[in-house]
Scaffold this active site. Structure first.
Site, PDB file in Angstrom:
ATOM      1  N   CYS A   9      -1.210  -1.985  11.955  1.00  0.00           N
ATOM      2  CA  CYS A   9      -0.860  -3.167  12.743  1.00  0.00           C
ATOM      3  C   CYS A   9      -0.007  -2.779  13.939  1.00  0.00           C
ATOM      4  CB  CYS A   9      -0.108  -4.145  11.858  1.00  0.00           C
ATOM      5  SG  CYS A   9       0.715  -5.471  12.708  1.00  0.00           S
ATOM      6  N   PRO A  10      -0.201  -3.188  15.162  1.00  0.00           N
ATOM      7  CA  PRO A  10      -1.165  -4.187  15.605  1.00  0.00           C
ATOM      8  C   PRO A  10      -2.561  -3.624  15.960  1.00  0.00           C
ATOM      9  CG  PRO A  10       0.473  -3.796  17.312  1.00  0.00           C
ATOM     10  CD  PRO A  10       0.729  -2.831  16.227  1.00  0.00           C
TER      11      PRO A  10
END
Ligand SMILES: Cc1cc2nc3c(=O)[nH]c(=O)nc-3n(C[C@H](O)[C@H](O)[C@H](O)COP(=O)(O)OP(=O)(O)OC[C@H]3O[C@@H](n4cnc5c(N)ncnc54)[C@H](O)[C@@H]3O)c2cc1C
Lengths: 397, 78
Positions: free
Chosen positions: B13-14
């Site tokens: 993530c991201p």
């Protein structure tokens, strides 16, 4: 004498120096180890609190603490910024000084800050809650004056710190105008360069329906290129334009200036590290943690903290001559407030994708507890709690 | 025309789309971006991103445990 230099006294630098000072207290007393912490700043701010200051009018003084209360016993603070790090020759220089300060170990934790040069016009147009508490407090005065119009909120460029913060600002603005009874007069549009309202699908599934319920319009795959403050217009890289009356964009961020164009960093200045042992690539005695690294995970305080613990443990083990070594698991845990006393968390590791967590009041309370214990946590007072909470993600050993 | 190689393997993530967007910001029309990533979501995500931004999704290959995606930059305003 082993000399340890920590550069930057934010979330990462403070916990690292505290952990080192605590576990090496005997060696420090005996003159075998010294810890120096470099940072010009005389006070620190609890950065997640900028949202509360900007959108709820919290007094900025409440999220500030003087440095002298945050530095642990055994750590010598030097109120100068670092200007040069020479890793092969193991010395650093502070701004404006020619003195070479030797070190045996160095930890770079100089964070990230808004980079307005990447988006022409944004600085003049934007209401910025990523720089400091003072600027955030100016926003609240503006928010109180808004009675109608179009608000554009969201991501103005990549990378930036705290991935959920733009979404949180949209939710908090929505809450503010609902409570003020004028939500129907204020249009809120969320823009993002990603193809979803939140980049990770699992969290997007949670918040996309909430945006719909709250009438927060979203425009995805919008790559902000420039802003014209006089026309009140944003232009995308693709040439689309969007009008606004009030702009609340999270700007792209940059690392500390002295890291740019050095062998330590990538082309944008982010320090190149091994994502598990946090060594600055190819150097055994150099480490970087927190926002300043090029690790491909979110830039957030939890990561800076857990990385600091890993690095401190490995330096302690080396100095004490023990075998055990530790690795960072890539654990993220960013809270995302969804308004009206509810929150979700963005939780994942290098090996586990971001989980789907439904917003709840309980999560909001957990976030509030973290706020309460934040300053103490920088002294290392709550490692027992974090170890229990993060379990196998606390570190890998 | 330049080819920009973006290695997003191991990106959590991201996600690799962040690296793609950062490379795109520096690219010019006509440039190629070759993105490698091991997150399986990267193929539909970059396809959707190309459609929305009017860039060309040239293709994707599955090589060992990762994906190689080629994108031609065409969407930027002149
Ligand atoms: C609005 C907002 C909301 C956020 N919400 C969350 C959240 O919910 N959860 C979360 O985990 N994180 C959150 N964060 C992010 C978090 O605050 C940062 O990721 C964290 O502070 C990073 O720690 P760091 O030690 O890398 O950098 P910082 O804490 O920023 O510290 C860097 C320090 O380095 C110093 N420095 C810079 N250059 C030099 C130099 N040349 N020499 C010496 N010192 C230098 C700076 O003065 C600063 O004190 C949020 C941030 C913002 C802005």
């Amino acid at each position: 004498m082993k000399k340890i230099a920590v550069i930057g006294s934010g979330a990462g630098g403070l916990i690292t120096s505290s952990k080192l000072a605590k576990d090496l207290s005997k060696e420090i007393k005996n003159g075998e180890v010294s810890i120096m912490l470099f940072d010009k700043k005389r006070e620190q701010e609890f950065q997640p609190g900028y949202l509360e200051v900007a959108f709820r009018g919290t007094d900025p003084a409440k999220i500030r603490r003087p440095m002298k209360k945050l530095v642990s016993e055994g750590v010598k603070i030097v109120h100068d910024n670092c200007e040069k790090v020479d890793l092969p020759n193991r010395y650093l220089k502070t701004e404006g000084s020619s003195e070479k300060i030797d070190f045996d170990y160095i930890i770079i934790s100089t964070g990230s800050s808004p980079d307005y040069d990447q988006v022409p016009g944004l600085r003049d147009a934007n209401m910025d809650f990523h720089t400091d508490a003072y600027n955030s407090s100016l926003i609240y005065q503006q928010v109180l004056k808004i009675k109608s119009g179009r608000i554009v909120v969201g991501i103005g460029g990549l990378p930036y710190k705290c991935p959920p913060s733009p979404n949180e600002s949209a939710f908090m603005l929505d809450e503010h105008f609902r409570k003020a009874g004028i939500r129907d007069k204020v249009e809120i549009t969320y823009i993002t360069p990603f193809t979803r309202i939140y980049s990770a699908d699992s969290i997007n599934e949670v918040i996309a329906p909430m945006y719909k319920d709250r009438s927060i319009e979203s425009v995805t795959a919008f790559n902000t290129d420039s802003v014209d403050a006089s026309k009140k217009e944003i232009t995308s890289l693709e040439g689309e334009t969007m009008k606004y009356d009030y702009l609340f964009l999270t700007p792209p961020h940059k690392p500390a200036e002295f890291l740019k164009n050095t062998e330590l960093s990538d082309e944008d200045g982010w320090v190149k590290v091994d994502k598990r042992n946090l060594h600055i690539t190819d150097y055994d005695n150099g480490f970087a943690i927190g926002d300043t690294t090029n690790i491909p995970i979110s830039k957030a305080g939890v990561e800076a903290h857990l990385e600091g613990i890993v690095v401190a443990n490995n330096i302690i083990a080396e100095i004490k001559g023990t075998e055990k070594r530790y690795k960072f698991t890539g654990r993220t845990q960013c809270s995302m407030e969804t308004g009206f006393h509810k929150a979700t968390f963005v939780v994942g590791t290098y090996d586990t994708p971001v989980q789907k967590i439904t917003p709840s009041t309980f999560n909001y309370m957990e976030k509030k507890v973290m706020e309460k214990i934040y300053w103490g946590s920088l002294h290392g007072h709550y490692e027992w709690l974090f170890k229990y909470h993060f379990k196998k993600d606390y570190f890998e050993n | 025309m330049t080819t920009m190689n973006v290695d997003s393997r191991g990106t959590a993530c991201p996600g690799p789309i962040t690296d793609l967007i950062r490379a795109y910001k520096k690219a010019q029309n006509g440039d190629m971006i070759v993105l490698v990533a091991n997150d399986p979501g990267v193929v539909p995500d970059s396809k959707a991103w190309c459609e929305r931004t009017k860039n060309v999704f040239v293709g994707s290959k599955n090589i060992e445990d990762y994906f190689e995606i080629t994108i031609q930059v065409t969407g930027k305003r002149a």
